[in-house]
Design a protein around this motif. Sequence first.
Motif, PDB file in Angstrom:
ATOM      1  N   VAL A 103      55.443  -3.598  36.700  1.00  0.00           N
ATOM      2  CA  VAL A 103      54.283  -2.910  37.288  1.00  0.00           C
ATOM      3  C   VAL A 103      54.007  -3.447  38.686  1.00  0.00           C
ATOM      4  CG1 VAL A 103      51.783  -2.561  37.103  1.00  0.00           C
ATOM      5  CG2 VAL A 103      53.257  -2.171  35.109  1.00  0.00           C
ATOM      6  N   ARG A 104      54.079  -4.748  38.854  1.00  0.00           N
ATOM      7  CA  ARG A 104      53.870  -5.313  40.200  1.00  0.00           C
ATOM      8  C   ARG A 104      54.924  -4.800  41.175  1.00  0.00           C
ATOM      9  NH1 ARG A 104      52.328 -11.332  38.089  1.00  0.00           N
ATOM     10  NH2 ARG A 104      50.081 -10.982  37.902  1.00  0.00           N
ATOM     11  N   GLN A 105      56.172  -4.728  40.735  1.00  0.00           N
ATOM     12  CA  GLN A 105      57.251  -4.233  41.601  1.00  0.00           C
ATOM     13  C   GLN A 105      57.048  -2.762  41.946  1.00  0.00           C
ATOM     14  OE1 GLN A 105      59.656  -6.004  43.072  1.00  0.00           O
ATOM     15  NE2 GLN A 105      60.361  -4.170  44.119  1.00  0.00           N
ATOM     16  N   ILE A 106      56.626  -1.973  40.979  1.00  0.00           N
ATOM     17  CA  ILE A 106      56.434  -0.545  41.254  1.00  0.00           C
ATOM     18  C   ILE A 106      55.247  -0.346  42.192  1.00  0.00           C
ATOM     19  CG2 ILE A 106      54.907   0.398  39.463  1.00  0.00           C
ATOM     20  CD1 ILE A 106      58.332   1.772  40.291  1.00  0.00           C
ATOM     21  N   CYS A 107      54.260  -1.223  42.123  1.00  0.00           N
ATOM     22  CA  CYS A 107      53.137  -1.143  43.075  1.00  0.00           C
ATOM     23  C   CYS A 107      53.636  -1.403  44.495  1.00  0.00           C
ATOM     24  CB  CYS A 107      52.040  -2.128  42.692  1.00  0.00           C
ATOM     25  SG  CYS A 107      51.116  -1.663  41.205  1.00  0.00           S
ATOM     26  N   LEU A 108      54.539  -2.368  44.659  1.00  0.00           N
ATOM     27  CA  LEU A 108      55.129  -2.613  45.978  1.00  0.00           C
ATOM     28  C   LEU A 108      55.915  -1.397  46.461  1.00  0.00           C
ATOM     29  CD1 LEU A 108      56.398  -6.298  45.597  1.00  0.00           C
ATOM     30  CD2 LEU A 108      54.614  -5.473  47.150  1.00  0.00           C
ATOM     31  N   LEU A 109      56.725  -0.819  45.574  1.00  0.00           N
ATOM     32  CA  LEU A 109      57.468   0.379  45.940  1.00  0.00           C
ATOM     33  C   LEU A 109      56.528   1.532  46.293  1.00  0.00           C
ATOM     34  CD1 LEU A 109      60.348   0.378  43.297  1.00  0.00           C
ATOM     35  CD2 LEU A 109      60.575   0.058  45.766  1.00  0.00           C
ATOM     36  N   ALA A 110      55.443   1.635  45.540  1.00  0.00           N
ATOM     37  CA  ALA A 110      54.477   2.712  45.792  1.00  0.00           C
ATOM     38  C   ALA A 110      53.974   2.661  47.228  1.00  0.00           C
ATOM     39  CB  ALA A 110      53.309   2.615  44.812  1.00  0.00           C
ATOM     40  N   VAL A 111      53.700   1.462  47.714  1.00  0.00           N
ATOM     41  CA  VAL A 111      53.193   1.304  49.080  1.00  0.00           C
ATOM     42  C   VAL A 111      54.321   1.393  50.101  1.00  0.00           C
ATOM     43  CG1 VAL A 111      52.089  -0.339  50.668  1.00  0.00           C
ATOM     44  CG2 VAL A 111      51.202  -0.061  48.348  1.00  0.00           C
ATOM     45  N   ARG A 112      55.347   0.579  49.911  1.00  0.00           N
ATOM     46  CA  ARG A 112      56.393   0.417  50.930  1.00  0.00           C
ATOM     47  C   ARG A 112      57.378   1.576  51.023  1.00  0.00           C
ATOM     48  NH1 ARG A 112      57.698  -5.948  49.727  1.00  0.00           N
ATOM     49  NH2 ARG A 112      55.666  -6.728  50.437  1.00  0.00           N
ATOM     50  N   GLU A 113      57.736   2.148  49.889  1.00  0.00           N
ATOM     51  CA  GLU A 113      58.751   3.204  49.885  1.00  0.00           C
ATOM     52  C   GLU A 113      58.156   4.611  49.802  1.00  0.00           C
ATOM     53  OE1 GLU A 113      62.080   2.679  50.235  1.00  0.00           O
ATOM     54  OE2 GLU A 113      61.640   0.540  50.468  1.00  0.00           O
ATOM     55  N   GLY A 162      47.093  -2.602  50.789  1.00  0.00           N
ATOM     56  CA  GLY A 162      48.298  -3.294  50.324  1.00  0.00           C
ATOM     57  C   GLY A 162      48.200  -3.583  48.833  1.00  0.00           C
ATOM     58  N   VAL A 163      49.210  -4.227  48.320  1.00  0.00           N
ATOM     59  CA  VAL A 163      49.269  -4.558  46.896  1.00  0.00           C
ATOM     60  C   VAL A 163      48.424  -5.806  46.662  1.00  0.00           C
ATOM     61  CG1 VAL A 163      50.813  -5.181  44.993  1.00  0.00           C
ATOM     62  CG2 VAL A 163      51.532  -3.527  46.711  1.00  0.00           C
ATOM     63  N   PRO A 164      47.542  -5.819  45.650  1.00  0.00           N
ATOM     64  CA  PRO A 164      46.638  -6.958  45.419  1.00  0.00           C
ATOM     65  C   PRO A 164      47.333  -8.310  45.382  1.00  0.00           C
ATOM     66  CG  PRO A 164      46.010  -5.158  44.006  1.00  0.00           C
ATOM     67  CD  PRO A 164      47.285  -4.747  44.695  1.00  0.00           C
ATOM     68  N   SER A 165      48.459  -8.442  44.707  1.00  0.00           N
ATOM     69  CA  SER A 165      49.136  -9.735  44.627  1.00  0.00           C
ATOM     70  C   SER A 165      49.765 -10.139  45.960  1.00  0.00           C
ATOM     71  CB  SER A 165      50.199  -9.718  43.528  1.00  0.00           C
ATOM     72  OG  SER A 165      51.174  -8.750  43.813  1.00  0.00           O
TER      73      SER A 165
END
Length: 167
Positions: A103-113, A162-165
């Motif tokens: 889930v954390r990785q997909i949140c990064l992808l959601a923003v960045r990609e 951005g992503v919270p973490s």
Amino acid sequence: MTIISRLRADHAEALLAFERENRAYFAASIPDRGDLYFAEFAERHRVLLAEQDAGLHHLHLVEDGDGGVLGRINLVEVRDGSAELGYRMAEKAAGRGLATRAVRQICLLAVREYGLTALRAETTLDNAGSRAVLARAGFEPVEDVMFGDRPGHRYALDLSGGVPSAR
């Protein structure tokens, strides 16, 4: 080592095996997909890939590095900078932190990609594991919902800063 891969046509066989192997496990916490899902899997897979190509969804598999599927993690109903997050992990992968990492990785992808600024998710109140995963990723409960006769929560995550973490 686990890998998150964008769903492709050649994932069909492994994905179907994952869904079959975990059907009873998933049905304990979410509504069963039904026999028709499995009977029409190939066509459904083709349609999902076409919808992904059209930008309606961002569909992913969590793989074990040897081509085995450990989970699915998807961003569906993409519109106006937001999407619905959905995920399911194999019974054999439960309790290892894999869902939280995915889930954390997909949140990064959601923003960045994918350029998304907000995500939503839903889960039943009796799915403590899913509720914990969402909380660890920064999702906040926003309203009560019902899944048939089962109470649940709808969650939201603001990604505009951005992503919270990663903040």
